[in-house]
Design a protein around this motif. Sequence first.
Motif, mmCIF file in Angstrom:
data_model
loop_
_atom_site.group_PDB
_atom_site.id
_atom_site.type_symbol
_atom_site.label_atom_id
_atom_site.label_comp_id
_atom_site.label_asym_id
_atom_site.label_seq_id
_atom_site.Cartn_x
_atom_site.Cartn_y
_atom_site.Cartn_z
ATOM 1 N N VAL A 1 0.859 -1.183 0.000
ATOM 2 C CA VAL A 1 0.000 0.000 0.000
ATOM 3 C C VAL A 1 0.892 1.230 0.000
ATOM 4 C CG1 VAL A 1 -1.789 1.263 1.260
ATOM 5 C CG2 VAL A 1 -1.825 -1.240 1.213
ATOM 6 N N TRP A 2 0.466 2.293 -0.692
ATOM 7 C CA TRP A 2 1.276 3.507 -0.764
ATOM 8 C C TRP A 2 0.384 4.717 -1.044
ATOM 9 C CZ3 TRP A 2 0.887 -0.216 -4.492
ATOM 10 C CH2 TRP A 2 0.446 0.181 -5.763
ATOM 11 N N GLY B 1 -3.720 10.200 -3.178
ATOM 12 C CA GLY B 1 -4.663 9.130 -2.928
ATOM 13 C C GLY B 1 -3.916 7.878 -2.508
ATOM 14 N N LEU B 2 -4.659 6.868 -2.040
ATOM 15 C CA LEU B 2 -4.053 5.635 -1.548
ATOM 16 C C LEU B 2 -4.345 4.488 -2.511
ATOM 17 C CD1 LEU B 2 -4.990 5.886 2.221
ATOM 18 C CD2 LEU B 2 -2.899 6.631 1.089
ATOM 19 N N TYR B 3 -3.304 3.694 -2.771
ATOM 20 C CA TYR B 3 -3.409 2.620 -3.750
ATOM 21 C C TYR B 3 -2.730 1.374 -3.200
ATOM 22 C CZ TYR B 3 -5.050 6.276 -6.791
ATOM 23 O OH TYR B 3 -5.792 7.294 -7.319
ATOM 24 N N ALA B 4 -3.118 0.212 -3.748
ATOM 25 C CA ALA B 4 -2.595 -1.062 -3.267
ATOM 26 C C ALA B 4 -2.381 -2.009 -4.434
ATOM 27 C CB ALA B 4 -3.552 -1.684 -2.252
ATOM 28 N N HIS C 1 -7.488 1.331 -6.032
ATOM 29 C CA HIS C 1 -7.690 2.592 -5.309
ATOM 30 C C HIS C 1 -8.434 2.294 -4.015
ATOM 31 C CE1 HIS C 1 -9.583 6.897 -5.256
ATOM 32 N NE2 HIS C 1 -8.484 6.839 -4.549
ATOM 33 N N LEU C 2 -7.947 2.817 -2.871
ATOM 34 C CA LEU C 2 -8.464 2.393 -1.572
ATOM 35 C C LEU C 2 -9.413 3.383 -0.915
ATOM 36 C CD1 LEU C 2 -5.233 0.874 0.030
ATOM 37 C CD2 LEU C 2 -7.035 -0.296 -1.256
ATOM 38 N N ARG D 1 0.095 8.622 4.292
ATOM 39 C CA ARG D 1 0.730 7.865 5.371
ATOM 40 C C ARG D 1 -0.082 6.638 5.784
ATOM 41 N NH1 ARG D 1 3.126 12.904 9.022
ATOM 42 N NH2 ARG D 1 3.987 14.035 7.257
ATOM 43 N N PRO D 2 -0.303 5.722 4.873
ATOM 44 C CA PRO D 2 -1.119 4.553 5.199
ATOM 45 C C PRO D 2 -0.385 3.570 6.090
ATOM 46 C CG PRO D 2 -0.182 4.315 3.014
ATOM 47 C CD PRO D 2 0.174 5.702 3.482
ATOM 48 N N ALA D 3 -1.161 2.764 6.800
ATOM 49 C CA ALA D 3 -0.676 1.591 7.523
ATOM 50 C C ALA D 3 -1.601 0.441 7.152
ATOM 51 C CB ALA D 3 -0.694 1.832 9.028
ATOM 52 N N VAL D 4 -1.080 -0.786 7.083
ATOM 53 C CA VAL D 4 -1.863 -1.920 6.636
ATOM 54 C C VAL D 4 -1.550 -3.134 7.510
ATOM 55 C CG1 VAL D 4 -0.149 -2.581 4.887
ATOM 56 C CG2 VAL D 4 -2.518 -3.325 4.627
#
Length: 1015
Positions: free
Chosen positions: A73-74, A85-88, A103-104, A114-117
């Motif tokens: 994820v980034w 935006g956030l993508y995986a 797209h998340l 700054r995602p965390a997974v």
Amino acid sequence: MQHRVQPTRRASALALWALAAAATPAFAGESAQSFDVSGRAYVRAEAQANTFTASAQEAVTLARDAAGRTLVVWQSRKQEDGNYGLYAQRFGADGAKLGAETHLNQFTRGAQTRPAVALDASGAAWVAWESDGQDGSFGTIVARRFDAELASSTNEVIVNDDFIGHQTDVALACDADGNAVIAWAGPNAEKTRSVFVRRFGADGQPLGASVRVDQGSNVQDGLPTVAIDPQGGFTVAWGRADVAGKPTQIVARSLDALGAPLGAEFVVSAADGRMPIEPVADVNAKGELVVAWMNSFGDGDHVPTARRFTPKDGAWSAGESREYPTSKGGYTSGLDLSLADDSRFALVWSSVQGEDKKGDLWARIVEADDRAGEPFRASLQTEGRQKIRAGGSSRRVVLEKDGRLTTAWQGDAGFGDDFAACVSFFAPADLGDLGSVALVALPPSPKFVADEQGAAPSHEPPIYDPDGAKTIADLMDFKSTAGPDFGFTGIVQTTLTPPDPHGAIGPNHYVQVVNDSIAFYTKSGTQTFLQTYKGPAGFMSGVATASDFPFDAEVIFDPYSQRFMFMTNVRVGAAGKFDLAVSDDSDPNGTWFKYRFDVTAAAGTDGGIDSPNIGVDQNVIYLSADFFSGGTKFLMFFVEKAPCLTGAAPITKSLLINGTQSYGAPVMYDSSAPAFYYLENLESASNTAVKIHAIRNPLTAPFDTIFTLTVPSYTPPEDPPQLGTSIRPEAFESRFWSCTYRAGKLWGAAHCNNPVRARWYEINVGNWPVSGTPTLVQSGDIVPAANVRTSFVSIGVDAQNNAACVFARSSPSEFFSMGRTFRLNGDAAGTMTPAVTMKSSTGADTSGRWGDYSACTPDPVHPKVWWGTHEYKAGIWSTWIGMFGPCETPTTYCTAKVNSAGLTPQIGFQNEASFATNNFKVTMSNGLAGKPVIAFWGTGQQAAPFLGGTLCVTLPIVRSAPTTFDGSGFVAIQRPIAIAEIGVDLFAQVWYRDPAHLDGTGVGLSNGLQFRACP
């Protein structure tokens, strides 16, 4: 600003390297295809996760499930309607991609970063991140639950249940059943910062309210990391700083599966006087805990340190803290930790070295008995940069019991994108290649399905109210007249980072722009206007569209037309455009004439517009920008000024310079200049020249003449260190951030060298290119102290050839702050006055960016007065607008009247006549003890006979409140300074009662005092 190298080749599958068992020396170059870890041969594979390549992929994080599947994820810069935006991307156990980039996030009006997974036993995912403004305030913590294929999900849920203030530093962990713990930092009732946690069930819904974890008082807590144990209990570790923001400890606290604390917080780091930062933690299947962090020595470098904890009788048995030195020069940034079920743990970090700031990714394995293996490269690629995100809020490495190691990072994996989201897979060679890793049976992944009507419930997040958010007074200083300079808070925390602040001063107003917004202020700091310039309802309404991505705005004040001129880059799909707005007079509150120029064809490219500049002379507005699609280019775009002053259609022309970038464009204050000048710094590893570009015939047949001028040597800039984090903001290159032209002199400012310093130049252009050649008059570096870095500088010059600079300053022992300096015409060549701090940050910035712009502009009404703007950090990013300049020593004139005691009164002063400090006093000695006294203020001087003496001030005059002399015949009377008086010469005289005087007037008179009100 973002510099891109576009993809030149594609890879449809991973390349696998079967590497021999021969040992690789510590930090050896990666030349032969041989690799081992602690004497064990490994197979390695590397992949690029992102499909979108038009901008930077950052803050890369990952999670692994029991079957060896990986979720990466980034955050993607500018992919989501030009915003973050956030993508995986999913990967199988063999390292091959599973499905497409996904797209998340649902909410798209602010930046999602700054995602965390984390993954549960079935491979279903929890993702949490920071959202700008989603709860109606500043930063918001948001989470969402996905099935293992990312095919179904819950709606987003806002994690923080206190919506006031800035919530940051999200951390996430989940158990095998999909129950999650989310931690973050936010403001507390004491108006400092604390660490909070909130539990969530596998259905994506919260299990109760948030809980404050820390027990600190009069401290700043933040950057938490969370690790969950096999029974569902969890431990949170975080960094602690004093109220001034200086790091002091790593602290932790354990809680049970229901979120109840299991005892008090405990200190993890040693009390050795070092500055510990950026903790990371992990728990294995045995319930063992390891906490790692960066130890700072105050020299700009950091050393990974770790401490092991073993469960014993319901408490922790703590091992010793151990350091694991990493550096081979340069500096260390970022650290992550993964603890395997066999008690070994992996450390991974970035090592940044050289003038090109090349980042390499390194790792080492620490055995169960704490013996550390040799460091080895954690990525195959050696060209370009490879870096991991710093801080403990997300997982960037996973070490498994069988020896498999997986790392997530950002940079160049050799697939043609130098700002990619990347993943490296390592497997012991004795397991066979990655494709033969046995899969384990997984429980079914939960499916998050539609409601009974077959449609997902609608998502109605809180309304983002930036105007409301910007009035939370306990979050920031709005106005300050506390010395040394007057200033006030400008725009704060819009939807984009960094702010890229810029501004200009007119006769009565200051106009400031940042990424996303524009604002107007009176000189006293009252905000009269604030609006986004994005979209059809924003400041650029009439030319803007909903699909626009405008950024990197600049504003100038045109000395000829007395108008403000605003410009910004705009990306609209594959098109690159300039937006231009011109005010209808010197007051920005009113009509603006607005234009959009599509320069895609002029740039010979399909997009990639970046890093604009605006300049002006008597007849032309000069717009320029870099272009990075289809090769590096610099576009100069010339707009006829006169029609823009009435809203009519202007003539436009352009020049395209291939193979180069980043010129500075000045405001040309002199109409007699033979050309318009651009100033270019070179970008080689070592340079001894700058280039001056002279543009002639801009509205008919424009052409460019170039002169190469020898200057003191310079190299590309170091990324500046800062207190409290191993993250250093990207300084990019030695571009001329700011230029101006006045009285035949071209002035420019840039940052360069290692350590990075702000440098300024004065160049006598003369009549070139018509005749003669330019010469360097003087240059200087801004060095406040030996270890202090200065960067992101701007320069302003007034009509008397006095110059000033505004810049950012930082060091390993201080946060970023806004600094300023100036020189008066005639000062020693190459020198400016000692640097003064205008506004300091209260904590470290972890965005990896700063500025990137600033502004320093002379007041158009008053000489020796400058206005500047820059960024500072106060929980959120904020901007400061400040006024400064020299204060001159008052002088006496006129003749005092001898009093009845035979004494000659003497007028004097205390302090400076400064608006910022406002403690200027007019004094008089040799008066008459106890007698009434009054000061008179005027705006002119004279020496006219008056009451037996001399009247020293002209009418009209204003008098002070009456007071009396003390027992020694002395008095001090305060003279308040108004902002409208700055730069104005003022005059004072003291009158007093003298009834015994032989002339019978009963009045005593001092001599006169002339003083100039200053900033």
